[in-house]
Design a protein around this motif. Structure first.
Motif, PDB file in Angstrom:
ATOM      1  N   GLY A  20     -34.272   5.364 -45.656  1.00  0.00           N
ATOM      2  CA  GLY A  20     -35.307   6.288 -45.217  1.00  0.00           C
ATOM      3  C   GLY A  20     -35.161   6.666 -43.749  1.00  0.00           C
ATOM      4  N   ASN A  21     -36.136   7.445 -43.282  1.00  0.00           N
ATOM      5  CA  ASN A  21     -36.171   7.897 -41.893  1.00  0.00           C
ATOM      6  C   ASN A  21     -37.303   7.205 -41.163  1.00  0.00           C
ATOM      7  N   GLY A  53     -37.882   8.399 -49.309  1.00  0.00           N
ATOM      8  CA  GLY A  53     -38.057   9.156 -50.547  1.00  0.00           C
ATOM      9  C   GLY A  53     -39.414   9.840 -50.546  1.00  0.00           C
ATOM     10  N   GLU A  54     -40.199   9.611 -51.588  1.00  0.00           N
ATOM     11  CA  GLU A  54     -41.530  10.212 -51.708  1.00  0.00           C
ATOM     12  C   GLU A  54     -42.605   9.363 -51.046  1.00  0.00           C
TER      13      GLU A  54
END
Length: 102
Positions: A20-21, A53-54
Motif C-alpha cells: 500500500g501507500n 487496496g480498497e
C-alpha cells in the motif's frame, strides 16, 4: 476541531515489505479558548495515513507541541478520528493525482 493548514508527504518503503501507500500528515489546528490543548501549546496532529487496496486507515496519531513537535499525551476522540481519516482520504488523493500527472 478546525484544521487551518496541513503538510503531507508520501512515505516510501525502501525494503518493499509493506504493501500500500503511506502518507505522513501534519494537521495544524485552531483550538477553542476552553480547550486544554490550547493551554498545552499544542499545534496540531501528526498521523500516518495508509491506503492498501480498497482499505484505508490512520495510524500513529498524536498531538504535537508548537515549535518542538514533542508528542503530547492526549488521544483523539472517535469523532475526531473519523474527521482526521476523512481529511487524509480527501487530501492524499490530491497528492496521488499530482504524482501521477508528473
Amino acid at each position: 476541531m478546525n484544521i487551518t493548514q496541513f503538510t503531507v508527504s508520501e512515505l516510501k518503503d525502501p525494503t518493499g515489505i509493506l504493501t500500500g501507500n503511506r502518507y505522513e500528515f501534519h494537521l495544524f489546528l485552531e483550538f477553542d479558548e476552553e480547550d486544554e490543548l490550547l493551554e498545552e501549546d499544542a499545534a496540531g496532529i501528526r498521523t500516518i495515513y495508509v491506503v492498501d487496496g480498497e482499505e484505508d486507515k490512520i495510524t500513529g496519531t498524536y498531538f504535537f507541541k508548537k515549535g518542538t513537535e514533542q508528542a503530547l499525551d492526549f488521544e483523539l476522540e472517535d469523532e475526531e478520528i473519523q474527521e482526521v481519516l476523512a481529511f487524509c482520504r480527501e487530501n492524499a488523493e490530491k497528492v496521488e493525482e499530482t504524482t501521477n500527472n508528473q
